[in-house]
Each structure stands twice: as structure tokens, then as C-alpha cells.
Design a protein around this motif. Structure first.
Motif, PDB file in Angstrom:
ATOM      1  N   LEU A  44       0.824  -1.205   0.000  1.00 44.54           N
ATOM      2  CA  LEU A  44       0.000   0.000   0.000  1.00 44.54           C
ATOM      3  C   LEU A  44       0.858   1.254   0.000  1.00 44.54           C
ATOM      4  O   LEU A  44       0.628   2.197  -0.775  1.00 44.54           O
ATOM      5  CB  LEU A  44      -0.933  -0.019   1.216  1.00 44.54           C
ATOM      6  N   LEU A  45       1.880   1.285   0.861  1.00 43.04           N
ATOM      7  CA  LEU A  45       2.767   2.446   0.913  1.00 43.04           C
ATOM      8  C   LEU A  45       3.539   2.606  -0.396  1.00 43.04           C
ATOM      9  O   LEU A  45       3.727   3.729  -0.888  1.00 43.04           O
ATOM     10  CB  LEU A  45       3.735   2.321   2.087  1.00 43.04           C
ATOM     11  N   THR A  52       6.284   8.918  -7.666  1.00 44.15           N
ATOM     12  CA  THR A  52       6.816  10.210  -7.232  1.00 44.15           C
ATOM     13  C   THR A  52       8.338  10.192  -7.280  1.00 44.15           C
ATOM     14  O   THR A  52       8.959   9.141  -7.430  1.00 44.15           O
ATOM     15  CB  THR A  52       6.387  10.540  -5.788  1.00 44.15           C
ATOM     16  N   ASN A  53       8.931  11.359  -7.131  1.00 49.76           N
ATOM     17  CA  ASN A  53      10.385  11.492  -7.037  1.00 49.76           C
ATOM     18  C   ASN A  53      10.829  11.633  -5.589  1.00 49.76           C
ATOM     19  O   ASN A  53      11.976  12.011  -5.318  1.00 49.76           O
ATOM     20  CB  ASN A  53      10.865  12.701  -7.847  1.00 49.76           C
ATOM     21  N   ILE A  54       9.930  11.363  -4.659  1.00 50.15           N
ATOM     22  CA  ILE A  54      10.249  11.456  -3.243  1.00 50.15           C
ATOM     23  C   ILE A  54      11.240  10.356  -2.868  1.00 50.15           C
ATOM     24  O   ILE A  54      11.138   9.229  -3.327  1.00 50.15           O
ATOM     25  CB  ILE A  54       8.974  11.344  -2.395  1.00 50.15           C
ATOM     26  N   LYS A  55      12.192  10.720  -2.009  1.00 46.44           N
ATOM     27  CA  LYS A  55      13.192   9.757  -1.542  1.00 46.44           C
ATOM     28  C   LYS A  55      13.166   9.716  -0.013  1.00 46.44           C
ATOM     29  O   LYS A  55      12.732  10.667   0.632  1.00 46.44           O
ATOM     30  CB  LYS A  55      14.582  10.130  -2.051  1.00 46.44           C
ATOM     31  N   GLY A  56      13.660   8.606   0.537  1.00 50.34           N
ATOM     32  CA  GLY A  56      13.703   8.478   1.989  1.00 50.34           C
ATOM     33  C   GLY A  56      13.643   7.025   2.405  1.00 50.34           C
ATOM     34  O   GLY A  56      13.820   6.112   1.588  1.00 50.34           O
ATOM     35  N   THR A  57      13.399   6.807   3.693  1.00 55.02           N
ATOM     36  CA  THR A  57      13.295   5.451   4.236  1.00 55.02           C
ATOM     37  C   THR A  57      12.096   5.373   5.171  1.00 55.02           C
ATOM     38  O   THR A  57      11.916   6.236   6.037  1.00 55.02           O
ATOM     39  CB  THR A  57      14.563   5.066   5.018  1.00 55.02           C
ATOM     40  N   ILE A  58      11.275   4.338   4.990  1.00 56.08           N
ATOM     41  CA  ILE A  58      10.151   4.074   5.880  1.00 56.08           C
ATOM     42  C   ILE A  58      10.287   2.654   6.412  1.00 56.08           C
ATOM     43  O   ILE A  58      10.462   1.712   5.634  1.00 56.08           O
ATOM     44  CB  ILE A  58       8.800   4.232   5.160  1.00 56.08           C
ATOM     45  N   ASN A  66       7.714   4.137  10.978  1.00 58.12           N
ATOM     46  CA  ASN A  66       8.714   5.149  11.306  1.00 58.12           C
ATOM     47  C   ASN A  66       9.435   5.533  10.018  1.00 58.12           C
ATOM     48  O   ASN A  66       9.979   4.663   9.326  1.00 58.12           O
ATOM     49  CB  ASN A  66       9.712   4.584  12.327  1.00 58.12           C
ATOM     50  N   GLY A  67       9.433   6.814   9.667  1.00 60.65           N
ATOM     51  CA  GLY A  67      10.065   7.180   8.409  1.00 60.65           C
ATOM     52  C   GLY A  67      10.503   8.622   8.312  1.00 60.65           C
ATOM     53  O   GLY A  67      10.083   9.480   9.098  1.00 60.65           O
ATOM     54  N   THR A  68      11.358   8.882   7.333  1.00 59.34           N
ATOM     55  CA  THR A  68      11.737  10.234   6.947  1.00 59.34           C
ATOM     56  C   THR A  68      11.784  10.276   5.431  1.00 59.34           C
ATOM     57  O   THR A  68      12.405   9.411   4.795  1.00 59.34           O
ATOM     58  CB  THR A  68      13.104  10.646   7.507  1.00 59.34           C
ATOM     59  N   LYS A 108      13.002   3.751   0.099  1.00 58.60           N
ATOM     60  CA  LYS A 108      12.973   2.380   0.596  1.00 58.60           C
ATOM     61  C   LYS A 108      11.856   2.234   1.626  1.00 58.60           C
ATOM     62  O   LYS A 108      11.708   3.080   2.509  1.00 58.60           O
ATOM     63  CB  LYS A 108      14.311   2.004   1.237  1.00 58.60           C
ATOM     64  N   ILE A 109      11.097   1.157   1.494  1.00 54.75           N
ATOM     65  CA  ILE A 109      10.056   0.819   2.459  1.00 54.75           C
ATOM     66  C   ILE A 109      10.341  -0.594   2.927  1.00 54.75           C
ATOM     67  O   ILE A 109      10.188  -1.552   2.180  1.00 54.75           O
ATOM     68  CB  ILE A 109       8.651   0.936   1.836  1.00 54.75           C
TER      69      ILE A 109
END
Length: 333
Positions: A44-45, A52-58, A66-68, A108-109
């Protein structure tokens, strides 16, 4: 919806920041809740972030999320609205800041055993937790000298800033916190459990879980800073602040200061410790290879690898292409 209005207030109060098209919004969030089907939630996430072009870690686990993440304002706005539509995340309260470049290299999820690793079974803030203290009320609480004020972060984080008179457990990882409690609090006898204890961390997740742990041990009067240091630095005027120094963050910004402005620290990419401009004057500092913290720790094979990595980074700059660096979130405890 209160979380959405908080986000709108953030955008409106920082409207000038968005005059620069290069500015990105950094969003840090977490929530403890009971999550049963991790694989379904992960899919789902991913469906929310894939286009999207969003980057980060969840990180997701049976205890929550918990994520940024970081990206352009328009994409971040769309993603947040989709997250708030999910039943379990409808009251998610993120912390916001800016970055001139994306502090992450990929999205990354990941499924984990814990969203923040304490390593103690049956500790759950959804079942047992301390008292939440809003940033606006934190100064009054910690001004009481009878309160035991504990920084639950790692030692290298504490080294560049903390609240005045806060106790530093000197841990290198959050998993060491229970052992520190056993050796430094429980040895003081039963009366210690009647003492008022206040704890804090970067974004609130570690200190919230710490209160659950202390409550499970029988501590009665336990508090933690809601939203963590990041929310305190955002909400508290510098003239009224009891924070001393910078706040370490687990991305390429390295640190932030009041109003969540970019801090003055860099990072040694060999050991990932925060380093100041003065630290760079050390004879042991070699860009990308070593600093005074790690010059005598890494072996020849590691030094060779660090040197080659730095060479590739420099080549990437010349060629004006991105270089995939180390994942700083791996060190997060």
C-alpha cells in the motif's frame, strides 16, 4: 483535520523558502499502532510513493511505522494527504524542515522486527506509555532540578548538542539503553522508581518507547518530549530555549539548529561521526577517508575502500552526476 492544518501553517510561515525552486521539504514521522499484515501495508505504501520522485526510508513493523522522506512541496503535499486518508495514520503528526538538496538517494520501504530497536519483548507504547509533554511546556518541566532528565540518543548525537543538565547514558545504540537503566537506575534502590523522569530524543520515537520500558519496570512518574528535539527547535524561540548546541539528524544535513536551519557540522564518511570545521584541521582528517574519531580504528582494506569511494564522489562532481553514498539510516538506533 489538525495534522493537515499544521502542515499548511508550516508552508505559510515559510513561504519565502519556496521562492527557491531547489528547496525541498523533509518530513519525519512515526506512529505506534498494532499492524497485523505487514506485507499488505508495505504494498500500500509503495503504491503511494511509486510514481513520485520522493526519496527516503520508511520502516514498518507490527508495532507501527517510522520514516523520513524528502521531496518537492507539491509531491509531499499529495503524499501526506494520501497517508492521512489511511485509518491507522489519520492522526499522524509529522515534523517538517527544509533541505537545499535531497538528503536521501532512494526510496525504501522496509519490514523490520521493530520500528526502533530496543530489543526487549512486550514493550509497547500502545499498551503502556509515559506522559506526553508538548514543546511549549517542556521548559517548565525540565527547569525543576528534582526531575531526572535523560537523553535517550546515542553518544555521538549527544556530543554536538543536548538540553542543559541532561544526563548522557553514553550508549552507542538504543539497544544498550535497557542495560544502562539496569546498571545506573535500578541499582539505586526502589525509591528511584518514585522519582520524576523526563526523557527526550530527536523526533520522539526513542523517548516514547523508553517511557513504555520504564513504566513496565515500575517507574511511576515518567514523561517524554512530544515530537522530540525537532519539534522543540521548531516551536521554541531561541531566546527562550534550554537547548545547547546542534541536533544530529540521520541524513546528509548532519545537523539542524533552531528553526530547523541547517547546522554547521559535516560528517566523516568513514565512521559517520559528526565533525566540525575545527575537527577538519586535525592531522588525522582526510576527506572521505578518516577523522580523529576513526583514524586508528579502520583497517587497510577499509581505508582503501574509503579512498576509492571518495575518488568516485569527486569524479561524480566533475561529471555533474549523482553518486550513491552510504545509507546513514543504517546507524539509527
Amino acid at each position: 483535520m489538525k495534522p493537515l492544518s499544521d502542515y499548511i501553517d508550516f508552508l505559510n510561515s515559510n513561504e519565502k523558502q519556496f521562492n527557491d525552486d531547489d528547496n525541498l521539504v523533509v518530513v519525519a514521522f512515526y506512529k505506534f499502532f498494532e499492524l497485523e499484515n505487514l506485507n499488505v501495508f508495505q504494498v500500500l505504501l509503495k503504491s503511494i510513493f511509486d510514481k513520485t520522485n520522493i526519496k527516503g526510508t520508511i520502516l514498518i513493523a507490527s508495532e507501527g511505522v517510522n520514516g523520513t522522506i524528502s521531496g518537492k512541496k507539491n509531491e509531499i503535499s499529495k503524499v501526506l494527504k494520501q497517508l492521512w486518508k489511511l485509518d491507522d495514520l489519520s492522526d499522524l503528526k509529522p515534523k517538517y524542515s527544509f533541505a537545499s538538496k535531497n538528503p536521501f538517494f532512494r526510496m525504501k520501504i522496509k519490514i523490520k522486527k521493530e520500528i526502533v530497536t530496543l530489543g526487549v519483548n512486550n514493550v509497547s507504547p500502545t499498551k503502556l506509555v509515559g506522559n506526553y509533554v508538548k514543546p511549549e511546556d517542556w521548559n517548565e518541566l525540565i527547569s525543576d532540578n528534582s526531575v531526572l532528565l535523560i537523553d535517550t540518543r546515542n553518544d555521538y548525537e549527544v556530543s554536538i548538542g543536548s538540553f542543559k543538565r541532561a544526563l548522557n547514558p553514553g550508549i552507542t545504540n538504543f539497544r544498550e539503553f535497557p542495560e544502562w537503566v539496569s546498571k545506573n537506575l535500578l541499582t539505586k534502590g526502589p525509591s528511584i522508581k518514585n522519582k520524576k523522569v523526563a526523557m527526550f530524543c530527536t523526533g520522539g520515537i526513542r523517548c516514547e518507547k523508553s517511557t513504555s520500558y520504564l513504566k513496565s519496570l515500575g517507574f511511576e512518574d515518567v514523561y517524554h518530549l512530544e515530537g522530540g528535539i525537532l519539534k522543540y527547535l521548531e516551536k521554541t524561540p531561541e531566546s527562550e530555549s534550554q537547548w545547547d548546541g546542534s541536533c544530529f539528524v540521520f541524513d546528509y544535513r548532519v545537523s539542524v539548529e533552531h528553526n530547523l536551519k541547517l547546522g554547521k557540522y559535516d560528517m566523516c564518511f568513514a565512521c559517520r561521526m559528526p565533525i566540525s570545521e575545527d575537527d577538519k584541521e586535525s592531522e588525522y582528517f582526510i576527506q572521505g577517508e578518516s577523522c580523529h574519531h576513526c583514524f586508528n580504528i579502520s583497517n587497510d582494506k577499509q581505508k582503501k575502500r574509503f579512498k576509492e569511494r571518495q575518488k568516485q564522489i569527486e569524479l561524480s562532481k566533475v561529471r555533474k552526476i549523482s553518486h550513491i553514498g552510504p545509507n546513514l539510516n543504517e546507524k539509527k538506533g
